[in-house]
Motif scaffolding. Structure first.
Motif, mmCIF file in Angstrom:
data_model
loop_
_atom_site.group_PDB
_atom_site.id
_atom_site.type_symbol
_atom_site.label_atom_id
_atom_site.label_comp_id
_atom_site.label_asym_id
_atom_site.label_seq_id
_atom_site.Cartn_x
_atom_site.Cartn_y
_atom_site.Cartn_z
ATOM 1 N N ASP A 1 14.373 -0.949 -5.771
ATOM 2 C CA ASP A 1 13.441 -2.026 -5.423
ATOM 3 C C ASP A 1 11.988 -1.706 -5.768
ATOM 4 O OD1 ASP A 1 15.400 -3.775 -4.172
ATOM 5 O OD2 ASP A 1 15.501 -2.275 -2.573
ATOM 6 N N GLU A 2 11.638 -0.415 -5.813
ATOM 7 C CA GLU A 2 10.247 -0.057 -6.063
ATOM 8 C C GLU A 2 10.184 1.359 -6.617
ATOM 9 O OE1 GLU A 2 5.958 -0.256 -3.639
ATOM 10 O OE2 GLU A 2 7.862 -0.560 -2.603
ATOM 11 N N ILE A 3 9.255 1.581 -7.542
ATOM 12 C CA ILE A 3 9.078 2.895 -8.155
ATOM 13 C C ILE A 3 7.614 3.284 -8.017
ATOM 14 C CG2 ILE A 3 9.327 4.286 -10.229
ATOM 15 C CD1 ILE A 3 11.318 2.154 -11.232
ATOM 16 N N ALA A 4 7.359 4.413 -7.404
ATOM 17 C CA ALA A 4 5.989 4.903 -7.214
ATOM 18 C C ALA A 4 5.584 5.769 -8.404
ATOM 19 C CB ALA A 4 5.889 5.702 -5.924
ATOM 20 N N PRO A 5 4.279 6.013 -8.590
ATOM 21 C CA PRO A 5 3.830 6.882 -9.685
ATOM 22 C C PRO A 5 4.313 8.318 -9.495
ATOM 23 C CG PRO A 5 2.013 5.570 -8.789
ATOM 24 C CD PRO A 5 3.155 5.420 -7.845
ATOM 25 N N THR B 1 5.248 5.635 3.991
ATOM 26 C CA THR B 1 4.537 4.750 3.090
ATOM 27 C C THR B 1 3.787 3.727 3.929
ATOM 28 O OG1 THR B 1 4.749 3.215 1.214
ATOM 29 C CG2 THR B 1 6.496 3.177 2.862
ATOM 30 N N ASN B 2 2.727 3.161 3.370
ATOM 31 C CA ASN B 2 1.868 2.270 4.141
ATOM 32 C C ASN B 2 1.609 0.989 3.353
ATOM 33 O OD1 ASN B 2 0.047 1.078 5.862
ATOM 34 N ND2 ASN B 2 -1.610 2.521 5.468
ATOM 35 N N PRO B 3 2.363 -0.078 3.637
ATOM 36 C CA PRO B 3 2.149 -1.339 2.926
ATOM 37 C C PRO B 3 0.762 -1.935 3.161
ATOM 38 C CG PRO B 3 4.245 -1.346 4.106
ATOM 39 C CD PRO B 3 3.472 -0.164 4.598
ATOM 40 N N LYS B 4 0.139 -1.590 4.290
ATOM 41 C CA LYS B 4 -1.199 -2.112 4.609
ATOM 42 C C LYS B 4 -2.254 -1.037 4.346
ATOM 43 C CE LYS B 4 0.623 -5.215 8.157
ATOM 44 N NZ LYS B 4 0.579 -5.615 9.611
ATOM 45 N N VAL B 5 -2.171 -0.417 3.189
ATOM 46 C CA VAL B 5 -3.034 0.707 2.856
ATOM 47 C C VAL B 5 -4.503 0.298 2.871
ATOM 48 C CG1 VAL B 5 -2.856 0.246 0.375
ATOM 49 C CG2 VAL B 5 -3.435 2.539 1.174
ATOM 50 N N ASP B 6 -5.337 1.205 3.349
ATOM 51 C CA ASP B 6 -6.783 1.039 3.310
ATOM 52 C C ASP B 6 -7.326 2.059 2.317
ATOM 53 O OD1 ASP B 6 -9.511 0.933 3.682
ATOM 54 O OD2 ASP B 6 -9.454 0.973 5.863
ATOM 55 N N VAL B 7 -7.653 1.621 1.117
ATOM 56 C CA VAL B 7 -8.026 2.544 0.048
ATOM 57 C C VAL B 7 -9.342 3.256 0.332
ATOM 58 C CG1 VAL B 7 -6.745 1.284 -1.715
ATOM 59 C CG2 VAL B 7 -9.128 0.663 -1.238
ATOM 60 N N THR B 8 -10.076 2.822 1.344
ATOM 61 C CA THR B 8 -11.327 3.510 1.691
ATOM 62 C C THR B 8 -11.059 4.745 2.548
ATOM 63 O OG1 THR B 8 -11.722 2.242 3.737
ATOM 64 C CG2 THR B 8 -12.510 1.282 1.659
ATOM 65 N N LYS B 9 -9.830 4.908 3.025
ATOM 66 C CA LYS B 9 -9.493 6.024 3.903
ATOM 67 C C LYS B 9 -8.918 7.190 3.108
ATOM 68 C CE LYS B 9 -10.360 3.687 7.743
ATOM 69 N NZ LYS B 9 -11.456 4.036 8.674
ATOM 70 N N LYS B 10 -9.185 8.408 3.577
ATOM 71 C CA LYS B 10 -8.644 9.618 2.967
ATOM 72 C C LYS B 10 -7.500 10.206 3.771
ATOM 73 C CE LYS B 10 -11.711 9.597 -0.323
ATOM 74 N NZ LYS B 10 -11.312 9.273 -1.726
ATOM 75 N N ALA C 1 8.658 8.766 -6.314
ATOM 76 C CA ALA C 1 9.428 8.143 -5.228
ATOM 77 C C ALA C 1 10.035 6.832 -5.702
ATOM 78 C CB ALA C 1 8.533 7.909 -4.018
ATOM 79 N N VAL C 2 11.257 6.580 -5.292
ATOM 80 C CA VAL C 2 11.943 5.327 -5.607
ATOM 81 C C VAL C 2 12.506 4.762 -4.305
ATOM 82 C CG1 VAL C 2 12.483 5.830 -8.012
ATOM 83 C CG2 VAL C 2 14.028 6.642 -6.227
ATOM 84 N N LYS D 1 14.963 2.075 -2.220
ATOM 85 C CA LYS D 1 16.143 1.205 -2.191
ATOM 86 C C LYS D 1 16.260 0.677 -0.769
ATOM 87 C CE LYS D 1 19.855 2.389 -4.426
ATOM 88 N NZ LYS D 1 21.157 3.021 -4.807
ATOM 89 N N GLY D 2 15.970 -0.620 -0.597
ATOM 90 C CA GLY D 2 15.922 -1.170 0.754
ATOM 91 C C GLY D 2 14.754 -0.584 1.515
ATOM 92 N N GLN D 3 15.036 0.006 2.662
ATOM 93 C CA GLN D 3 14.003 0.615 3.485
ATOM 94 C C GLN D 3 13.940 2.128 3.327
ATOM 95 O OE1 GLN D 3 11.812 -1.333 5.202
ATOM 96 N NE2 GLN D 3 12.932 -2.983 4.167
ATOM 97 N N GLN D 4 14.711 2.662 2.405
ATOM 98 C CA GLN D 4 14.765 4.109 2.232
ATOM 99 C C GLN D 4 14.131 4.529 0.912
ATOM 100 O OE1 GLN D 4 18.981 5.091 2.733
ATOM 101 N NE2 GLN D 4 18.566 5.654 4.854
ATOM 102 N N TRP D 5 13.551 5.746 0.932
ATOM 103 C CA TRP D 5 12.931 6.318 -0.259
ATOM 104 C C TRP D 5 13.630 7.616 -0.627
ATOM 105 C CZ3 TRP D 5 8.800 4.340 -3.110
ATOM 106 C CH2 TRP D 5 8.114 3.251 -2.544
ATOM 107 N N GLY D 6 13.725 7.858 -1.942
ATOM 108 C CA GLY D 6 14.162 9.137 -2.474
ATOM 109 C C GLY D 6 13.205 9.546 -3.578
ATOM 110 N N PHE D 7 13.491 10.656 -4.246
ATOM 111 C CA PHE D 7 12.626 11.122 -5.330
ATOM 112 C C PHE D 7 13.452 11.467 -6.558
ATOM 113 C CE2 PHE D 7 9.545 11.621 -1.964
ATOM 114 C CZ PHE D 7 8.327 11.428 -2.604
ATOM 115 N N ILE D 8 12.944 11.075 -7.722
ATOM 116 C CA ILE D 8 13.550 11.442 -9.001
ATOM 117 C C ILE D 8 12.628 12.419 -9.724
ATOM 118 C CG2 ILE D 8 14.818 9.278 -9.267
ATOM 119 C CD1 ILE D 8 12.612 8.364 -11.230
#
Length: 212
Positions: free
Chosen positions: A27-31, A64-73, A38-39, A41-48
């Protein structure tokens, strides 16, 4: 002629991989970060890895944070699961749904158990965060455990060792209806220096190198 054709076909078959992993329904592929991506599938993440092989199985504690605040470290600024100095954030919950954070390594093993209410990324093997110390204080009349919560700004290494305790923290409410992620009042500004913040006195710079 038939023998030559057979040898040619056999050579091609030998050159092909015997088997290849195919990941489907992603469902989603991270950088990529530190050679892993990270990839979801549903609500779970794995790594390739960079060959597309699933090296960390799908699990439901990857942060993971869908409501990310890019100003935060801190954790509020983490949009995708990534590896930083060989570690990736995971999340669990304590009473009433309050989240606490820890880390897995590149094998998927938990190397720092979830115990921080907030934490910065590691740099040169160390970082700072807000540590939750939960201890049993006693029992109530129903024989249920009564817990006492203590909070500290701390310095922690990538191995999970708490190397420095700074200030006790107050006014952190451990009920999800009133809870907000606490800011981190200790910030490493160099290998041997930490900046400590208090609302009344601003920032104080402290040396972490012991004088002989």
């Amino acid at each position: 002629m038939k023998k030559r054709i057979f040898l040619w076909v056999f050579t091609i078959l030998v050159a092909l991989p015997i088997s290849a992993q195919v990941l489907q329904n992603i469902d989603e592929i991270a950088p990529f970060s530190e050679g892993l991506a990270a990839v979801r599938k549903g609500q779970q993440w794995g790594f390739i890895n960079e060959e597309g092989k699933l090296v960390i199985e799908f699990r439901d504690d990857i942060y993971t944070n869908p409501k990310v605040d890019v100003t935060k470290k801190d954790v509020l600024g983490v949009q995708f699961p990534i590896f930083n100095e060989g570690l990736c954030l995971i999340k669990q919950t304590v009473e009433d749904g309050v989240p606490v954070y820890g880390f897995i390594d590149k094998t998927g093993a938990v190397v720092i158990k979830p115990q921080f209410l907030n934490i910065y990324p590691f740099k040169d093997g160390y970082t700072t965060g807000v540590l939750l110390d939960k201890t049993v204080k006693g029992e109530n009349e129903f024989k249920l455990d009564i817990y006492e919560y203590k909070f500290f700004d701390v310095k922690v290494s990538t191995s999970g060792e708490i190397t420095d305790y700074f200030e006790n923290r107050d006014h952190i409410l451990m009920t999800i209806r009133r809870y907000t992620t606490p800011t981190i009042n200790a910030k490493l500004i160099s290998t041997g220096l930490v900046a400590l913040h208090t609302p009344d006195n601003g920032w104080t710079i402290k040396s972490l190198i012991e004088k002989k």
